[in-house]
Design a protein around this motif. Sequence first.
Motif, PDB file in Angstrom:
ATOM      1  N   ILE A   1       0.871  -1.173   0.000  1.00 16.12           N
ATOM      2  CA  ILE A   1       0.000   0.000   0.000  1.00 16.12           C
ATOM      3  C   ILE A   1       0.909   1.224   0.000  1.00 16.12           C
ATOM      4  O   ILE A   1       1.714   1.395   0.919  1.00 16.12           O
ATOM      5  CB  ILE A   1      -0.913   0.013   1.234  1.00 16.12           C
ATOM      6  N   PRO A   2       0.836   2.062  -1.025  1.00 16.75           N
ATOM      7  CA  PRO A   2       1.783   3.194  -1.072  1.00 16.75           C
ATOM      8  C   PRO A   2       1.564   4.150   0.098  1.00 16.75           C
ATOM      9  O   PRO A   2       0.429   4.492   0.451  1.00 16.75           O
ATOM     10  CB  PRO A   2       1.470   3.860  -2.418  1.00 16.75           C
ATOM     11  N   SER A   3       2.646   4.558   0.688  1.00 16.17           N
ATOM     12  CA  SER A   3       2.559   5.481   1.827  1.00 16.17           C
ATOM     13  C   SER A   3       2.003   6.834   1.404  1.00 16.17           C
ATOM     14  O   SER A   3       1.540   7.613   2.256  1.00 16.17           O
ATOM     15  CB  SER A   3       3.943   5.665   2.458  1.00 16.17           C
ATOM     16  N   SER A   4       2.014   7.113   0.090  1.00 13.88           N
ATOM     17  CA  SER A   4       1.514   8.401  -0.388  1.00 13.88           C
ATOM     18  C   SER A   4       0.023   8.576  -0.121  1.00 13.88           C
ATOM     19  O   SER A   4      -0.480   9.706  -0.138  1.00 13.88           O
ATOM     20  CB  SER A   4       1.781   8.540  -1.898  1.00 13.88           C
ATOM     21  N   ILE A   5      -0.689   7.472   0.139  1.00 18.14           N
ATOM     22  CA  ILE A   5      -2.116   7.589   0.457  1.00 18.14           C
ATOM     23  C   ILE A   5      -2.317   8.440   1.713  1.00 18.14           C
ATOM     24  O   ILE A   5      -3.345   9.092   1.880  1.00 18.14           O
ATOM     25  CB  ILE A   5      -2.737   6.185   0.618  1.00 18.14           C
ATOM     26  N   GLN A   6      -1.308   8.455   2.573  1.00 15.21           N
ATOM     27  CA  GLN A   6      -1.399   9.260   3.793  1.00 15.21           C
ATOM     28  C   GLN A   6      -1.479  10.759   3.488  1.00 15.21           C
ATOM     29  O   GLN A   6      -1.837  11.556   4.366  1.00 15.21           O
ATOM     30  CB  GLN A   6      -0.189   8.988   4.681  1.00 15.21           C
TER      31      GLN A   6
END
Length: 812
Positions: A269-274
């Motif tokens: 899950i890409p951390s960029s979703i944060q």
Amino acid sequence: MATIPLLLFFFLLLNSISIPSFSCPLHHIQILLNFKSNFTTMINLNQSDYDYYPFNSWSNNSDCCSWYRVGCSETSTVTRLYFTDIMPSYDYPTSVFFDIFTPLFHIRSLEQLIISHNRFVGEIPGDGFGNLTQLVYLDLSSNNFNGSIPYQIFGLTNLRYLDMSYNSFEGNLVPELGKLQNLEWLDLGWNSLTENIPQEIGNLTKLRSFNLQDNFFPGGIPCSIANMKDLEYVDFSRNSFSMKIPTCIGRLPNITMLALNNNQLTGLIPSSIQNLSRLEFLFLQDNNLNGEIPIGIFNITTLSGFFIGGKGSKLIWNNKAKIISKSSLLLLSMPSCGISGQIPKWISSNTELQYLDLSRNKLEGQFPNWLADMDLKSINLFDNKLTGSIPHRSFESPFLTVLHLSRNNFSGELPKNIGNATEMEYLMLSGNNFFGQIPMSMSNMHNLKLLDLSTNKFYGQNFPDLSNASSLIYLDLSNNEFSGKIPTTVSTTIKFLYLGGNEFSGHLPWNLTKSVSLQHLDLHDNNITGYFQDALPQSPYLRVLVLRNNSFEGFIPTTISNFSNLQILDLSGNNLSGSIPPELTNLTSMIESPVHMSTSGFLYDTIGYSGDNKMYFDIEDLVVNWKNYTQRLSSHSLDMYSLLDLSNNKISGEIPASLGNLKSLKLLNISNNNISGNIPVSFGNLKGIESLDLSQNKISGSIPKSLEKLDGLGVLDVSNNMLTGKIPMGGHMSTLNEFKYFANNSGLCGMQINIPCPEDITPPSKGRDDEDDENLSWIFWVGTWIGFPIGFFSSILIMGYFLHFLLLFKIW
């Protein structure tokens, strides 16, 4: 001068006559009236239907701008047509195709065209759309259109709203879609679109809502989606997207809902979703994602719903992470996420939480009191290792509607106050170690729709009165230690009733035999008595009837033919007598492939939704004797099975040849009876059969050669009969070579059991020594036949000479 008053009179007369005037153009009126005429003719609308008819205000002596479902501009040109739900509610044998709308394409001023929620069919011709260059709003949703999406639609560069959802469109999205640069709403969900999304989709920079749900899109999600800075709503769920979730997804600053669930997405899950600071709902469940779940997601202050894990999940939860949730979650779903230890305490900080799903994890310990105090609507903790009892406080909540704790290690008695949970709709406690009697206070749970207490250690003969639970659809008390008579205090609305594996005795109560709602009735392994012909439920909707291992007597009545929906019939292990009625062949669902029988799917449709999210009904499997073993048939795929089991009874007579008509049967078991006669040749028509058991009877004759056509046959048991002749060996029959399934038939032979048949025995081949011996024998016999006469005549000549010699000697 006299003529002046006369002219004045005619002038006044002409002015007194009403001459109709039209605001909208005459050619628009003519086009619309032609459409009305064609439509009414096509659907054969009667005069009595005009009260419903949406076009009864359309007439040639009124302004079309005043007509119902027509809108005009300030200059009185037709700009809006609303044809939502114009088909009458009853069915018509004639299909209505999109061609009927072709004349409307000559109204070039159209800005809005809505043809949604009808039953129009066929492909959409694209030619006319080229005329509608002013079109801003196009809605063709909820019809039965198929074929590809006309490319001419992608030339309507003024479009801001395009909805073609809930149809059967096929093919791929062409790059020309990128020309719709003014588009703000695009909904293509619930179709059959395939192939990759073109990169040109990134040209839709004004798009705010993008729905592709329930299609067949493969491959990856194009990173050009990051160009849509205004995007708020994205639903790509239930497709075939694979590869990784692109990191660029984190560059959508205005997104509030992101749904990528039920795909085949892999990787982390890409951390960029944060970075999605306005995100409210995130759906990532039922993919093939792996790696650690980013806990930073819980720092998104706007997050209300978080769904992750589920089927195919390989995600890892950091059980040691210290989480301080900044979100105020309403919905939290994390099944199959590898969460271990006790139920995480940080969840309690979400004081507005309504829905919690931590099922299929590795949770241990007890049901915490703080969770009972949170007043949730739905708690799903099934398939864990939780222990202890359920806190009494849980059932004091005025909000709790779903409690799913199945397959844990809970124990003890159910709290006496369980009936205080009067809003409870779904209570599932199966597969635990609960014991004792069911509390009588449960009679107060009038809103129950589903109650599953199966596979525990409940006992007793007294049951709470559930007759007032008018919404109760599903009741499972199987595999406990209940005794006495079957309870009569069950709602007449019950459709799924499972009481097997107990110690019930006596006759079936009237409320079951007279029920007209039952669809599934399973009473296996009890001691229920009575005559089957009198106990047969009267429900015309009956699909599953399992009475295995009871003490029913009597016969199978011919009225069995009334149950056209009956698909699984298991009467094995009783004392039934008489013959197999030919009327069994009227069971339509055993003749044709069954459709839409999945128990869980039916419950979705019948019971509906739970709380704010559709609940996963993880109900028990159906247990049957399958291919000589006890097997569980998944409740989620019962539509795949059609079974008839009459084994272990006292049934006699011959096998009706008409049973061969039951083409969708997967299992037919009539073993351990007193059946005689031959195996019908018609059994070769049982094209769906996988297991056929005729053993332990008095069947004679040969095995029909027609069985060679049964390609799916995995088990054929004809042992312990009086069969003779050769076992067919063509087709799939050559692979059925287990001797035990043919044993104790003294007249059978064939390669499957290594017993040669007389007709297959050939004379032994002749070797060289045998040929030499044969030649010597031939020479011996030839010599004998030639030598015998020669020797005979030689002996006569010798004796003649000898006598002549004696005579000469005497004379001398």
